[in-house]
Design a protein around this motif. Sequence first.
Motif, PDB file in Angstrom:
ATOM      1  N   UNK A   7      -7.492  52.673   5.988  1.00 27.87           N
ATOM      2  CA  UNK A   7      -8.729  53.345   6.376  1.00 27.87           C
ATOM      3  C   UNK A   7      -8.713  54.795   5.924  1.00 27.87           C
ATOM      4  N   UNK A   8      -9.876  55.305   5.571  1.00 26.34           N
ATOM      5  CA  UNK A   8     -10.053  56.735   5.331  1.00 26.34           C
ATOM      6  C   UNK A   8     -11.306  57.130   6.090  1.00 26.34           C
ATOM      7  N   UNK A   9     -11.160  58.109   6.963  1.00 34.86           N
ATOM      8  CA  UNK A   9     -12.292  58.545   7.761  1.00 34.86           C
ATOM      9  C   UNK A   9     -12.007  59.868   8.440  1.00 34.86           C
ATOM     10  N   UNK A  10     -12.950  60.275   9.277  1.00 31.83           N
ATOM     11  CA  UNK A  10     -12.836  61.540  10.001  1.00 31.83           C
ATOM     12  C   UNK A  10     -12.641  61.267  11.487  1.00 31.83           C
ATOM     13  N   UNK A  11     -11.815  62.083  12.129  1.00 34.90           N
ATOM     14  CA  UNK A  11     -11.571  61.937  13.550  1.00 34.90           C
ATOM     15  C   UNK A  11     -12.822  62.299  14.328  1.00 34.90           C
ATOM     16  N   UNK A  33     -15.406  55.697   9.949  1.00 37.68           N
ATOM     17  CA  UNK A  33     -15.253  55.255   8.561  1.00 37.68           C
ATOM     18  C   UNK A  33     -16.626  54.824   8.046  1.00 37.68           C
ATOM     19  N   UNK A  34     -17.109  55.499   7.000  1.00 35.56           N
ATOM     20  CA  UNK A  34     -18.414  55.146   6.430  1.00 35.56           C
ATOM     21  C   UNK A  34     -18.381  53.749   5.823  1.00 35.56           C
ATOM     22  N   UNK A  35     -19.485  53.042   5.987  1.00 36.36           N
ATOM     23  CA  UNK A  35     -19.622  51.738   5.335  1.00 36.36           C
ATOM     24  C   UNK A  35     -19.977  51.952   3.868  1.00 36.36           C
ATOM     25  N   UNK A  36     -19.718  50.956   3.054  1.00 42.66           N
ATOM     26  CA  UNK A  36     -19.924  51.079   1.607  1.00 42.66           C
ATOM     27  C   UNK A  36     -21.391  50.945   1.206  1.00 42.66           C
ATOM     28  N   UNK A  37     -22.261  50.691   2.151  1.00 42.87           N
ATOM     29  CA  UNK A  37     -23.675  50.485   1.850  1.00 42.87           C
ATOM     30  C   UNK A  37     -24.524  51.184   2.893  1.00 42.87           C
ATOM     31  N   UNK A  38     -25.806  51.309   2.621  1.00 43.41           N
ATOM     32  CA  UNK A  38     -26.737  51.926   3.570  1.00 43.41           C
ATOM     33  C   UNK A  38     -27.563  50.837   4.233  1.00 43.41           C
ATOM     34  N   UNK A  48     -16.466  52.875  13.947  1.00 48.62           N
ATOM     35  CA  UNK A  48     -15.578  53.732  14.714  1.00 48.62           C
ATOM     36  C   UNK A  48     -14.369  52.900  15.105  1.00 48.62           C
ATOM     37  N   UNK A  49     -13.231  53.228  14.491  1.00 49.91           N
ATOM     38  CA  UNK A  49     -12.034  52.402  14.602  1.00 49.91           C
ATOM     39  C   UNK A  49     -11.000  53.122  15.464  1.00 49.91           C
ATOM     40  N   UNK A  88     -12.735  41.549  35.544  1.00 49.93           N
ATOM     41  CA  UNK A  88     -13.009  40.796  34.325  1.00 49.93           C
ATOM     42  C   UNK A  88     -11.991  41.145  33.241  1.00 49.93           C
ATOM     43  N   UNK A  89     -11.737  40.207  32.362  1.00 48.68           N
ATOM     44  CA  UNK A  89     -10.805  40.398  31.245  1.00 48.68           C
ATOM     45  C   UNK A  89     -11.475  41.281  30.192  1.00 48.68           C
ATOM     46  N   UNK A  90     -10.783  42.347  29.771  1.00 48.92           N
ATOM     47  CA  UNK A  90     -11.259  43.267  28.741  1.00 48.92           C
ATOM     48  C   UNK A  90     -10.370  43.086  27.517  1.00 48.92           C
ATOM     49  N   UNK A  91     -10.991  42.851  26.358  1.00 49.28           N
ATOM     50  CA  UNK A  91     -10.252  42.647  25.105  1.00 49.28           C
ATOM     51  C   UNK A  91     -10.303  43.923  24.273  1.00 49.28           C
ATOM     52  N   UNK A  92      -9.175  44.242  23.655  1.00 50.72           N
ATOM     53  CA  UNK A  92      -9.076  45.454  22.838  1.00 50.72           C
ATOM     54  C   UNK A  92      -8.621  45.112  21.426  1.00 50.72           C
ATOM     55  N   UNK A  93      -9.051  45.934  20.483  1.00 52.66           N
ATOM     56  CA  UNK A  93      -8.597  45.849  19.094  1.00 52.66           C
ATOM     57  C   UNK A  93      -8.353  47.268  18.614  1.00 52.66           C
ATOM     58  N   UNK A  94      -7.190  47.496  18.022  1.00 47.82           N
ATOM     59  CA  UNK A  94      -6.874  48.820  17.506  1.00 47.82           C
ATOM     60  C   UNK A  94      -5.991  48.687  16.275  1.00 47.82           C
TER      61      UNK A  94
END
Length: 171
Positions: A7-11, A33-38, A48-49, A88-94
Amino acid sequence: MINRVVLVGRLTKDPELKYTQTGIAVTRFTLAVNRAFKNAAGEQEADFVSCVAWRKQAENVANYLKKGSLAGVDGRIQTGSFEGTDGKRVYTTEVVADSTQFLEPRSSNSKNDSSIQSNGGNKSGQTNTPNQTQSGQNRQGTTNNQYSRTDDDPFNSNQGPIQVNDDDLPF
C-alpha cells in the motif's frame, strides 16, 4: 498460499503508540489509499486501511510519521473477531506491516526538527559509537573517514556542476 499487501497512502491521523503488558511496542494507524479510478461523478475516492506495526518499526512509525505523511506499507492481511459491548461478534481486518517506508523527506513531515535530531545533534541520522566523538574522531585522535570530509572528495567541491559526458552514462 500467498497473503501479501503493498500500500501507498497518507496517514489519516497521528499514529498511536502503545506497549503490551510484556513491553512490546505496537502502533496502529490508518492509511488513506486512492483508488485507481474515479467515481461516476468524476471524484477521486479512497479506501481507508487499518494497519498495525510492531516492535522497533512501531516506535519509528510513531516518532517520524504524523497525520498526512506519505508512507508505503508492505505486509499481510490479518482478520480477527471479538465480542462487542452489546454482545455481538465484531469482525476486524487489518494489515500487519512487515515493512514501512517513509516516502517523504523528514523536513516536510516532521513534528519538530529537534525531536528527530534527539541523538545529540547528529544530523546524519547515524549514531556515534562509544569510542567516537561527533567530529568523527575516535578517542585515540585519529579520524574515521566515514564521518570526515577530505579535500580529495569529488562531491565536496564548490566548483559548480559536474561535467558528465554522454559516453559515461549507462543508458
